[in-house]
Scaffold this motif. Sequence first.
Motif, PDB file in Angstrom:
ATOM      1  N   THR A 187       0.846  -1.189   0.000  1.00  0.00           N
ATOM      2  CA  THR A 187       0.000   0.000   0.000  1.00  0.00           C
ATOM      3  C   THR A 187       0.880   1.237   0.000  1.00  0.00           C
ATOM      4  O   THR A 187       2.041   1.183   0.434  1.00  0.00           O
ATOM      5  N   SER A 188       0.347   2.348  -0.494  1.00  0.00           N
ATOM      6  CA  SER A 188       1.182   3.523  -0.739  1.00  0.00           C
ATOM      7  C   SER A 188       1.440   4.369   0.495  1.00  0.00           C
ATOM      8  O   SER A 188       2.507   4.973   0.622  1.00  0.00           O
ATOM      9  N   MET A 189       0.486   4.473   1.411  1.00  0.00           N
ATOM     10  CA  MET A 189       0.736   5.220   2.642  1.00  0.00           C
ATOM     11  C   MET A 189       1.664   4.426   3.539  1.00  0.00           C
ATOM     12  O   MET A 189       1.695   3.185   3.479  1.00  0.00           O
ATOM     13  N   GLY A 190       2.429   5.096   4.375  1.00  0.00           N
ATOM     14  CA  GLY A 190       3.466   4.407   5.116  1.00  0.00           C
ATOM     15  C   GLY A 190       3.357   4.500   6.613  1.00  0.00           C
ATOM     16  O   GLY A 190       2.353   4.123   7.216  1.00  0.00           O
ATOM     17  N   PHE A 191       4.429   4.983   7.252  1.00  0.00           N
ATOM     18  CA  PHE A 191       4.439   5.177   8.703  1.00  0.00           C
ATOM     19  C   PHE A 191       3.367   6.175   9.102  1.00  0.00           C
ATOM     20  O   PHE A 191       2.762   6.065  10.166  1.00  0.00           O
ATOM     21  N   THR A 192       3.123   7.154   8.245  1.00  0.00           N
ATOM     22  CA  THR A 192       2.047   8.129   8.415  1.00  0.00           C
ATOM     23  C   THR A 192       1.272   8.205   7.101  1.00  0.00           C
ATOM     24  O   THR A 192       1.721   7.679   6.074  1.00  0.00           O
ATOM     25  N   PRO A 193       0.140   8.898   7.084  1.00  0.00           N
ATOM     26  CA  PRO A 193      -0.612   9.056   5.832  1.00  0.00           C
ATOM     27  C   PRO A 193       0.033  10.022   4.836  1.00  0.00           C
ATOM     28  O   PRO A 193      -0.531  10.273   3.775  1.00  0.00           O
ATOM     29  N   LEU A 194       1.222  10.547   5.137  1.00  0.00           N
ATOM     30  CA  LEU A 194       1.860  11.524   4.261  1.00  0.00           C
ATOM     31  C   LEU A 194       2.500  10.882   3.036  1.00  0.00           C
ATOM     32  O   LEU A 194       2.607  11.500   1.982  1.00  0.00           O
ATOM     33  N   GLU A 195       2.922   9.641   3.159  1.00  0.00           N
ATOM     34  CA  GLU A 195       3.648   8.979   2.070  1.00  0.00           C
ATOM     35  C   GLU A 195       2.712   8.558   0.941  1.00  0.00           C
ATOM     36  O   GLU A 195       1.535   8.343   1.145  1.00  0.00           O
ATOM     37  N   GLY A 196       3.263   8.451  -0.262  1.00  0.00           N
ATOM     38  CA  GLY A 196       2.524   7.837  -1.360  1.00  0.00           C
ATOM     39  C   GLY A 196       2.072   8.809  -2.416  1.00  0.00           C
ATOM     40  O   GLY A 196       2.850   9.617  -2.939  1.00  0.00           O
TER      41      GLY A 196
END
Length: 420
Positions: A234-243
């Motif tokens: 999935t594109s979001m990572g440790f936080t929803p900021l990634e992707g």
Amino acid sequence: MNILVLNVGSATVKFQVVVTDAERMANDGDTKLLRGQIERIGGESVITFRHADGTTRRLTAALRDMRAAVDWLVGHVTSPESGSGLSARADIHAVGHRVVHGGEQFRSSVLIDAAVLQGIEDNVELAPLHNPHNLRGIEATRQALGAGVPQVAVFDTAFHHTLPEHAYLYAVPYPLYRRHKIRRYGFHGTSHRSIAYRFRKITARERNDVRIITLHLGNGCSACAIQGGVSIDTSMGFTPLEGLVMGTRSGDLDPALLDYIAAKEGLSLSQVEAMLNSQSGLLGISGLTNDMRDLLAEANELQDRRARLAIEIFCYRARKYIGAYLAALGGADAVVFAGGIGENSAEIRARICAGLEWAGLHVDAQTNGALVGGREGCFSAEGSTLEAWVVPTDEELLIARDTFRVVSGGMQVGTRKNPT
């Protein structure tokens, strides 16, 4: 079972009242009695109700805080004037809460007790903008309905606990993961899970035979590679900021930029992070708005260069992720669009799909143009080996179903696969 679904933000509450049970779920016969939202909590709040017959009603009320808002909501939806059919608070049998971050602890939806509340509290540092509001919503609900009404937490991150290590680990010193749980968690899991389930239902395909790429495109955006009913990336990572590029979030960027921007602009790291979350994305590039509808109008009617650029970057980033996930999955059956932009903008869908002919995806422009306003269907041309679909997400229904399963004992804590 009558279930109240709550999605609590800083000054908003989105809600829905759903009737569901095992028989209704088996036949997709769940009944949605009422839905809506409360906005501007802390002053003269605006409440919008959307009834099952499609009518909309708006009210205002002075609601000083979240406790007052939830108490007012519970009182209203169980009154005759709401039109919900519920006549007393006792008619609400359970409450399902969207909770953003479950960390590594919560792998499925769970009945809320003291240990669960502590677990949500422990993950506040991972989601400081969301989990505290979720906790306030849970406490406000207990005050409004009493401790005897069961409440269930449905976590955005739970669906992505099936990611393999090579997908969720970052290439940073491994002890950082062991000490601080620094890893990809992913978000929008409830939405991606809902989309995948509905796709299987309308295409009559078996769970284990399906490989799809789901795109949740709204103000927040994420992509998910789903194989056999589970998330593998999935594109979001440790936080929803990634992707992906989002309404006000930057998405992927070089992490060295944080120090560089801080030094050049005289900002602290926390100020740079706030800029990347709330002043970037479509808003930051265009300098106009984070609303895709307005950007399309500016680009198409006024030929605004930066609006056009924002749209191009948004679509290009989404197309790149589709290519990456085709590789991760070893090919796919379909690309499935959902979310406010994904469900309603035929132009954005067409732009994202343009250039994917090599993968076997060819768009039927007429069909694509007709799939707006909550309509679902396939808009790839006949003969396409990679299909393109619009499948509106229904997170509230999934939360209601999980709530029933947990309360009735049909869902076990800690399961790797979430049922649908």
